[in-house]
Design an enzyme around this catalytic site. Structure first.
Site, PDB file in Angstrom:
ATOM      1  N   LYS A 221       0.764  -0.931   0.101  1.00 31.52           N
ATOM      2  CA  LYS A 221      -0.020   0.055   0.113  1.00 31.52           C
ATOM      3  C   LYS A 221       0.734   0.992   0.025  1.00 31.52           C
ATOM      4  O   LYS A 221       2.157   1.205   0.362  1.00 31.52           O
ATOM      5  CB  LYS A 221      -1.064  -0.075   1.169  1.00 31.52           C
ATOM      6  CG  LYS A 221      -2.131  -1.006   0.715  1.00 31.52           C
ATOM      7  CD  LYS A 221      -3.187  -0.932   1.558  1.00 31.52           C
ATOM      8  CE  LYS A 221      -4.288  -1.820   1.046  1.00 31.52           C
ATOM      9  NZ  LYS A 221      -5.625  -2.271   2.093  1.00 31.52           N
ATOM     10  N   ARG A 256      -3.303 -10.128   4.652  1.00 34.32           N
ATOM     11  CA  ARG A 256      -3.693 -10.284   3.447  1.00 34.32           C
ATOM     12  C   ARG A 256      -2.675  -9.490   2.257  1.00 34.32           C
ATOM     13  O   ARG A 256      -2.288  -8.675   2.359  1.00 34.32           O
ATOM     14  CB  ARG A 256      -5.193  -9.501   2.928  1.00 34.32           C
ATOM     15  CG  ARG A 256      -5.925  -9.316   1.635  1.00 34.32           C
ATOM     16  CD  ARG A 256      -6.920  -8.467   1.798  1.00 34.32           C
ATOM     17  NE  ARG A 256      -7.506  -8.633   0.284  1.00 34.32           N
ATOM     18  CZ  ARG A 256      -7.264  -7.687  -0.498  1.00 34.32           C
ATOM     19  NH1 ARG A 256      -6.166  -7.049  -0.512  1.00 34.32           N
ATOM     20  NH2 ARG A 256      -7.771  -7.840  -1.900  1.00 34.32           N
TER      21      ARG A 256
END
Ligand code: PMM
Length: 283
Positions: A221, A256
């Site tokens: 991210k 995840r």
């Protein structure tokens, strides 16, 4: 496998592998839009030790436009069907639409990963409950189109924890099995870098506030890229691995990730170190 998914059947430090069947996801958009490429990729992730595969057909990157139901169904259902039959681990469907969740469950998915935490579609929680599926409730401010517009919190860990506790209660009220619920602070969904770091540090508090196992999705991210001086998306796997270790050490149940192998290896090492701590060192 429907109706038999319970979070306690997962390994202590579980790794969820990401299978994005989208043209526009921020790190792998377009790579697995083709059905057979997506299935092949899922099988590789399962072979690398993923405890679960998460199939998604709608990008949630900041600014992303919504995808229509027919388009999303066409992307994910064939992939869920083939992976559920062949991959040997539970398959989760990453969607905010109840109709997509239901079709995916009928195709073999046993968990619904909902970044809207049931607020995107009033039918979502009833569908999950009716099928006895597992459910991931994630925190997000607004929608992917607007979520990064100046997000503000007084105490981000408390506010996100309280929001997730309320969504857990709503899910249980709707009939979702309490033992099949997971919560996710939503790293990158309406948060600044500081908010994301506070949430990663607050994993144990989120678990305590919600009474549910925590899933952490920090993989590649932009907050990782920002901290590392603008590192591009395709060079963020080591940073992701650092978040995996950090999150597991603070009590996360699942991470995840895109690069499954490195997180699985880290989880195995943490398992071994935790066992040796518990057993003590023989003289
Ligand atoms: N992040 C993305 C998509 N789905 N689901 C959950 N539960 N948690 C997340 O952090 C999350 C998610 C965006 O990442 P991707 O485009 O690489 O899938």
């Amino acid at each position: 496998m429907q109706g038999t998914f319970i979070t306690t059947t997962l390994p202590a430090r579980a790794v969820m592998g990401i299978v994005n069947v989208t043209p526009d996801s921020f790190s792998d958009g377009g790579r697995y839009l083709d059905h057979s490429a997506a299935v092949r990729h899922g099988l590789v992730l399962a072979a690398a030790g993923a405890a679960m595969l998460d199939v998604g057909g709608e990008s949630t990157r900041p600014g992303a436009e919504a995808v229509g139901e027919a388009e999303e169904l066409g992307r994910v259902v064939p992939v869920v069907r083939d992976l559920s039959a062949a991959c040997g681990v539970p398959v989760s469907i990453d969607t905010t639409k109840a109709s997509v969740a239901e079709a995916a469950i009928e195709a073999g998915a046993v968990v619904v990963n909902d970044v809207s935490a049931g607020r995107g579609d009033p039918e979502m929680l009833p569908v999950v409950a009716r099928h006895g599926a597992g459910y991931v409730a994630m925190h997000m401010v607004g929608s992917p189109r607007t979520m990064q517009d100046d997000p503000r919190y007084d105490d981000v860990v408390r506010e996100v924890g309280d929001f997730l506790a309320e969504r857990v209660a709503a899910a249980v009220d709707a009939g979702v099995r309490p033992d099949a619920l997971l919560v996710d602070p939503g790293i990158g969904f309406g948060k600044t870098v500081r908010h994301n770091l506070a949430l990663l540090a607050g994993t144990a508090e989120i678990a305590a506030r919600t009474g549910a196992p925590v899933l952490v999705g920090a993989s590649r991210k932009s907050c990782l890229g920002s901290i590392l001086g603008g590192l591009p998306t395709d060079q963020r796997d080591e940073a992701t691995l650092a978040t995996t270790v950090w999150a597991f050490e603070r009590g996360a149940a699942i991470v995840r990730v895109h690069d499954v192998e490195s997180s699985v290896r880290a989880a195995r090492l943490l398992d071994a170190m935790a066992r040796s701590t518990a057993e003590g060192v023989a003289a």
